[in-house]
Design an enzyme around this catalytic site. Structure first.
Site, short mmCIF file in Angstrom:
data_model
loop_
_atom_site.label_atom_id
_atom_site.label_comp_id
_atom_site.label_asym_id
_atom_site.label_seq_id
_atom_site.Cartn_x
_atom_site.Cartn_y
_atom_site.Cartn_z
N GLN A 185 101.08 -13.52 60.56
CA GLN A 185 100.38 -12.63 61.25
C GLN A 185 101.00 -11.85 61.19
OE1 GLN A 185 99.21 -16.69 62.97
NE2 GLN A 185 97.23 -15.39 62.64
N CYS B 68 91.05 -17.64 63.78
CA CYS B 68 91.74 -17.18 63.52
C CYS B 68 91.91 -15.15 63.86
CB CYS B 68 92.01 -17.41 62.00
SG CYS B 68 93.67 -16.39 61.53
N LEU B 69 93.50 -15.10 64.66
CA LEU B 69 93.68 -13.85 64.88
C LEU B 69 93.37 -12.91 63.43
CD1 LEU B 69 96.68 -14.39 67.99
CD2 LEU B 69 93.87 -14.05 67.98
N GLY C 200 97.86 -19.82 69.45
CA GLY C 200 99.19 -20.12 68.17
C GLY C 200 99.17 -18.80 67.33
N HIS D 46 100.09 -21.42 57.44
CA HIS D 46 99.62 -19.90 57.37
C HIS D 46 101.37 -20.02 56.83
CE1 HIS D 46 96.75 -17.66 59.71
NE2 HIS D 46 97.18 -18.28 60.15
N HIS E 230 96.48 -25.91 61.08
CA HIS E 230 96.48 -24.25 61.41
C HIS E 230 97.53 -23.52 60.89
CE1 HIS E 230 93.14 -21.12 62.65
NE2 HIS E 230 94.55 -20.11 62.53
N GLU E 231 98.27 -23.28 61.87
CA GLU E 231 99.43 -22.53 62.16
C GLU E 231 100.66 -22.90 61.05
OE1 GLU E 231 99.12 -20.05 63.83
OE2 GLU E 231 97.59 -20.73 64.67
NI NI Z 1 95.42 -18.43 62.31
#
Ligand code: NI
Length: 184
Positions: free
Chosen positions: A50, A98-99, A45, A144, A140-141
């Protein structure tokens, strides 16, 4: 085009993202770029903040997990102007990464079931109930989009445990195989 992934410390990750107008310029291209960026970084995701954009756009690809979870075969979707309307009281714990937080993996407790609204890639409106693993990834996404990251859900003790890694990120030391943008 592969976009750099913004790392912890970047102010855009802490902004509440805005809905976009239906004629938002180059939306299809942005979504394609987000998928490409996420694929390259081996993520499931990615949220627009991000990649530096404070707008409510998310891409999710669960096809990569379909060997273990066949129900996700071909699952590759974009969510535009996404909002969580309701979360269930029953919660489940699962490991997350998480990236934007390379090298940190922690257990996070989240609702098992959620109700969401969003526009799909063709700008058609949807409202649906989602549960299980997809509900986990969405929460999670979509977090953000509220300026939140999964570390915000950790206990004070666990937060203390990852402090060193977070401080390293603030100093521009993010060890990962993909292109990033740190604060320094
Ligand atoms: Ni993340």
């Amino acid at each position: 085009m592969i976009l750099p992934i913004y790392i912890y410390g970047q102010p855009v990750l802490r902004k509440v993202a805005e809905d976009i107008p239906l004629d938002y310029p180059n939306l299809k291209e942005l979504i394609a770029n987000m998928f490409e960026t996420m694929d390259r970084a081996d993520g499931v995701g990615l949220a627009a903040p991000q990649v530096g954009l404070p707008i409510r756009v998310v891409t999710i690809d669960l096809d990569v997990l379909s060997e273990d979870m066949p129900e996700f075969k071909g699952f590759r979707k974009a969510y535009i102007n996404a909002h969580i309307l309701e979360t269930s009281d029953d919660q489940v714990s699962m490991d997350e990464g998480c990236l934007s937080l390379p090298g940190i993996h922690e257990t996070v407790k989240r609702a098992n079931k959620i109700r969401v609204k969003y526009l799909d890639e063709n700008l058609e409106a949807h409202e649906e109930e989602v549960e299980g693993y997809l509900a986990r990834v969405m929460q999670h996404e979509f977090d953000h989009l509220e300026g939140k990251m999964f570390i915000d859900h950790l206990s004070a003790l666990r937060k203390q445990m990852v402090k060193g890694k977070l401080n390293a990120m603030l100093k521009g030391k993010a060890h990962c195989s993909y292109k990033t943008k740190t604060v320094r």
